[in-house]
Write a protein that holds these residues in place. Structure first.
Motif, mmCIF file in Angstrom:
data_model
loop_
_atom_site.group_PDB
_atom_site.id
_atom_site.type_symbol
_atom_site.label_atom_id
_atom_site.label_comp_id
_atom_site.label_asym_id
_atom_site.label_seq_id
_atom_site.Cartn_x
_atom_site.Cartn_y
_atom_site.Cartn_z
ATOM 1 N N THR A 2 42.469 46.166 52.835
ATOM 2 C CA THR A 2 42.467 44.785 53.348
ATOM 3 C C THR A 2 42.640 43.802 52.188
ATOM 4 O OG1 THR A 2 40.924 45.460 55.056
ATOM 5 C CG2 THR A 2 41.126 43.099 54.691
ATOM 6 N N GLU A 3 43.634 42.912 52.307
ATOM 7 C CA GLU A 3 43.853 41.869 51.288
ATOM 8 C C GLU A 3 42.827 40.759 51.545
ATOM 9 O OE1 GLU A 3 46.166 42.003 48.929
ATOM 10 O OE2 GLU A 3 46.679 39.942 48.361
ATOM 11 N N HIS A 4 41.964 40.482 50.550
ATOM 12 C CA HIS A 4 40.950 39.439 50.755
ATOM 13 C C HIS A 4 41.410 38.137 50.099
ATOM 14 C CE1 HIS A 4 36.520 37.990 50.487
ATOM 15 N NE2 HIS A 4 37.137 37.507 51.531
ATOM 16 N N ILE A 5 41.621 37.132 50.934
ATOM 17 C CA ILE A 5 42.057 35.815 50.449
ATOM 18 C C ILE A 5 40.849 34.893 50.517
ATOM 19 C CG2 ILE A 5 43.618 33.875 50.885
ATOM 20 C CD1 ILE A 5 45.163 36.273 52.564
ATOM 21 N N VAL A 6 40.488 34.317 49.387
ATOM 22 C CA VAL A 6 39.317 33.439 49.357
ATOM 23 C C VAL A 6 39.775 32.014 49.043
ATOM 24 C CG1 VAL A 6 37.091 32.950 48.264
ATOM 25 C CG2 VAL A 6 37.780 35.319 48.674
ATOM 26 N N ARG A 96 25.984 30.686 44.031
ATOM 27 C CA ARG A 96 24.668 30.111 43.716
ATOM 28 C C ARG A 96 23.537 30.943 44.312
ATOM 29 N NH1 ARG A 96 24.090 24.350 45.998
ATOM 30 N NH2 ARG A 96 24.392 25.553 47.870
ATOM 31 N N ASP A 97 23.763 31.456 45.508
ATOM 32 C CA ASP A 97 22.679 32.175 46.172
ATOM 33 C C ASP A 97 22.478 33.584 45.618
ATOM 34 O OD1 ASP A 97 22.300 29.865 47.434
ATOM 35 O OD2 ASP A 97 23.003 30.503 49.417
ATOM 36 N N GLY A 98 23.134 33.865 44.476
ATOM 37 C CA GLY A 98 22.829 35.108 43.770
ATOM 38 C C GLY A 98 23.896 36.172 43.864
ATOM 39 N N GLY A 99 24.652 36.173 44.935
ATOM 40 C CA GLY A 99 25.632 37.244 45.108
ATOM 41 C C GLY A 99 26.939 36.964 44.387
ATOM 42 N N SER A 100 27.916 37.795 44.670
ATOM 43 C CA SER A 100 29.253 37.563 44.134
ATOM 44 C C SER A 100 30.255 37.956 45.214
ATOM 45 C CB SER A 100 29.456 38.369 42.857
ATOM 46 O OG SER A 100 29.519 39.739 43.157
ATOM 47 N N MET A 101 31.496 37.561 45.011
ATOM 48 C CA MET A 101 32.514 37.830 46.027
ATOM 49 C C MET A 101 33.817 38.210 45.342
ATOM 50 S SD MET A 101 33.864 35.191 48.947
ATOM 51 C CE MET A 101 32.319 35.081 49.843
ATOM 52 N N ALA A 102 34.370 39.350 45.731
ATOM 53 C CA ALA A 102 35.651 39.788 45.159
ATOM 54 C C ALA A 102 36.796 39.143 45.938
ATOM 55 C CB ALA A 102 35.750 41.299 45.240
ATOM 56 N N TYR A 103 37.911 38.905 45.245
ATOM 57 C CA TYR A 103 39.097 38.379 45.933
ATOM 58 C C TYR A 103 40.344 39.095 45.444
ATOM 59 C CZ TYR A 103 40.163 35.784 41.594
ATOM 60 O OH TYR A 103 40.457 35.446 40.298
ATOM 61 N N ASP A 104 41.368 39.085 46.291
ATOM 62 C CA ASP A 104 42.686 39.542 45.849
ATOM 63 C C ASP A 104 43.564 38.340 45.523
ATOM 64 O OD1 ASP A 104 42.413 42.464 46.247
ATOM 65 O OD2 ASP A 104 41.996 41.833 48.302
ATOM 66 N N GLN A 105 43.468 37.292 46.355
ATOM 67 C CA GLN A 105 44.161 36.030 46.069
ATOM 68 C C GLN A 105 43.131 34.913 46.259
ATOM 69 O OE1 GLN A 105 48.375 35.627 47.389
ATOM 70 N NE2 GLN A 105 47.892 37.334 48.737
ATOM 71 N N LEU A 106 43.173 33.947 45.334
ATOM 72 C CA LEU A 106 42.164 32.876 45.332
ATOM 73 C C LEU A 106 42.842 31.512 45.379
ATOM 74 C CD1 LEU A 106 39.158 31.956 44.778
ATOM 75 C CD2 LEU A 106 39.726 32.044 42.337
ATOM 76 N N ALA A 107 42.329 30.614 46.221
ATOM 77 C CA ALA A 107 42.829 29.228 46.229
ATOM 78 C C ALA A 107 41.643 28.301 46.007
ATOM 79 C CB ALA A 107 43.499 28.917 47.568
ATOM 80 N N ALA A 281 46.164 32.269 35.119
ATOM 81 C CA ALA A 281 45.614 33.478 35.758
ATOM 82 C C ALA A 281 46.490 33.885 36.937
ATOM 83 C CB ALA A 281 44.182 33.221 36.235
ATOM 84 N N GLU A 282 46.539 35.181 37.180
ATOM 85 C CA GLU A 282 47.338 35.715 38.292
ATOM 86 C C GLU A 282 46.610 35.539 39.610
ATOM 87 O OE1 GLU A 282 49.408 39.313 38.013
ATOM 88 O OE2 GLU A 282 50.623 38.128 36.612
ATOM 89 N N ASP A 283 47.369 35.332 40.665
ATOM 90 C CA ASP A 283 46.832 35.264 42.031
ATOM 91 C C ASP A 283 45.796 34.154 42.211
ATOM 92 O OD1 ASP A 283 48.386 37.424 42.984
ATOM 93 O OD2 ASP A 283 47.006 38.829 42.021
ATOM 94 N N VAL A 284 45.936 33.095 41.429
ATOM 95 C CA VAL A 284 45.051 31.928 41.586
ATOM 96 C C VAL A 284 45.921 30.700 41.871
ATOM 97 C CG1 VAL A 284 43.356 30.405 40.496
ATOM 98 C CG2 VAL A 284 43.303 32.867 40.016
ATOM 99 N N TYR A 285 45.631 30.026 42.961
ATOM 100 C CA TYR A 285 46.314 28.782 43.329
ATOM 101 C C TYR A 285 45.290 27.654 43.246
ATOM 102 C CZ TYR A 285 49.756 31.897 45.460
ATOM 103 O OH TYR A 285 50.683 32.862 45.665
ATOM 104 N N VAL A 286 45.743 26.465 42.895
ATOM 105 C CA VAL A 286 44.841 25.307 42.909
ATOM 106 C C VAL A 286 45.569 24.181 43.631
ATOM 107 C CG1 VAL A 286 43.403 23.746 41.550
ATOM 108 C CG2 VAL A 286 43.923 26.038 40.671
#
Ligand SMILES: Cc1cc2nc3c(=O)[nH]c(=O)nc-3n(C[C@H](O)[C@H](O)[C@H](O)COP(=O)(O)OP(=O)(O)OC[C@H]3O[C@@H](n4cnc5c(N)ncnc54)[C@H](O)[C@@H]3O)c2cc1C
Length: 380
Positions: A2-6, A96-107, A281-286
């Motif tokens: 699954t491609e995860h887009i965040v 902030r709430d302590g966890g982390s989140m992996a992404y394949d593509q980030l905006a 960085a790769e796969d990062v959009y702003v």
């Protein structure tokens, strides 16, 4: 897999993008080939253009808010949390709430931050309408203000909605006239460069409108310090202005996250102005206010950018070469009083024409502000 887009940020850019992705990647999401998560630190979506009307009692701060969950497609997972770190090598966000989140593509659509503390005395001596608390407090001040010198000072650029300070003084002029107080209120507008606005044609139009309405203009005025005790605004150029009510457009900043992640060294993200892809960085959009592109920090920009970014992310997710680009399209309605407005539209490298203000364009601006909630949902 699954491609995860965040998508980070539940304002104009992030919300429009998340909805466009849900639409474009509907079949992939359905099959489990793609997943879209929207992370925002505010459960509400805030439509900032509403704040312009709050000081004049025409809108309330509550009118600017809707729950994010009501605006975002159900195919998108919403996570209310604050991103505290971005690791572009490991493709992971810290939360902030302590966890982390992996992404394949980030905006990233984190917007711009107000930093009034950068100008000594501004927080104590000045007011603004660029955020909810400021707009509410300024409404109370304006209601009590019946005589004296109102100074609106644009303190540094870039700032959100370059037209809003011009609109504010033109609306204030009309508002005091309507209430029979204009003779007793002097209005001054200051701008840091040698004309009244960064865009030459808007500067020419605004200067003429200010002259017609007896609004003083001080250009090349870079505010240096506010003395709240004496009611004086000092400039770096050595001039000073006595004020009774100071409306200071606060300095703006990008995000420390950008600097810390190496996505830009001054808080604003370095991107290709057409693809909105990070230069670092790769796969990062702003997109939106955070992206350092040569046009206004405006909701219309965030909106049009979201279309291009959604297309590019959808293509990549399907293993295709992205071709969609953003051409700098910017549209701004400009209120020129309490019942007339004009608008400008332009693209990278072009100069807008400022049309004659009219009532229908004012109604169009008000109408757009109402229909924005459908636009953000992707229905218009
Ligand atoms: C008074 C005023 C009038 C305006 N008028 C107009 C107008 O008439 N026309 C126009 O086009 N534009 C106008 N604008 C500008 C417009 O509102 C902005 O350009 C637009 O909101 C930018 O969208 P954005 O998505 O980049 O950022 P924003 O809409 O500011 O959204 C940023 C989002 O990111 C979230 N966020 C921030 N940091 C984090 C983090 N670390 N983790 C998780 N979430 C985070 C915030 O909570 C927010 O949801 C106006 C602005 C103001 C202040």
């Amino acid at each position: 897999m699954t491609e995860h887009i965040v998508v980070v940020g539940g304002g104009t850019g992030g919300t429009v993008l998340a909805n466009r992705l849900a639409e474009k990647l509907g079949p992939e999401i359905e099959r489990g080939d793609a997943r879209v998560t929207l992370v925002s630190d505010d459960p509400d979506h805030v439509y900032k253009p509403t704040f312009l009307y709050v000081p004049f009692g025409k809108k309330t701060v509550e009118d600017a808010k809707r729950p994010l969950a009501d605006l975002v497609d159900r195919a998108v997972d919403i996570e209310i949390d604050r991103v505290t770190g971005i690791d572009t090598d490991g493709k992971r966000l810290s939360l902030r709430d302590g966890g982390s989140m992996a992404y394949d593509q980030l905006a990233l659509a984190l917007g711009a931050q107000l930093v009034p503390e950068e100008l000594p005395g501004l927080a104590e001596g000045g007011h603004h309408f660029y955020g909810p608390d400021g707009a509410d407090a300024l409404r109370d001040e304006m209601a009590e203000f019946t005589e004296g010198h109102l100074v609106l000072s644009v303190i540094g650029t870039p700032h959100m909605c370059p037209a809003a300070p011009v609109e504010f003084v033109l609306m204030a002029d009309a508002w005091f006239r309507e209430r029979g107080l204009r003779e007793d209120v002097e209005i001054t507008y200051t701008y840091p460069i040698q004309r009244a606005h960064a865009i030459q044609n808007v500067a020419d139009w605004a200067s003429e409108a200010f002259e017609e309405r007896n609004i003083n203009v001080e250009t090349f005025f870079n505010a240096d310090e506010v003395d709240p005790e004496e009611g004086v605004l000092h400039s770096m150029e050595g001039t000073e202005l006595d004020y009774d009510l100071l409306v200071g457009i606060p300095p703006h900043a990008g995000s420390d996250l950008v600097t810390e992640a190496g996505l830009g060294d001054d808080g604003w993200a370095d991107v290709d102005k057409h693809t909105l892809e990070s230069e670092h960085a790769e796969d990062v959009y702003v997109l939106g206010d955070l992206a350092d592109v040569p046009t206004s920090k405006a909701g219309s920009v965030a909106h049009y950018e979201a279309g291009a970014v959604a297309d590019r992310i959808a293509s990549r997710t399907r293993g295709q070469t992205p071709t969609a680009t953003y051409d700098g399209k910017t549209v701004c309605f400009i209120e020129s009083g309490m019942d007339e407005a004009t608008f400008v539209d332009f693209e990278y490298g072009t100069q807008p024409t400022v049309r004659e203000p009219s009532k229908p364009v004012h109604w169009a601006k008000l109408g757009y502000n109402e229909s924005y909630w459908l636009t953000a949902r992707g229905l218009l």
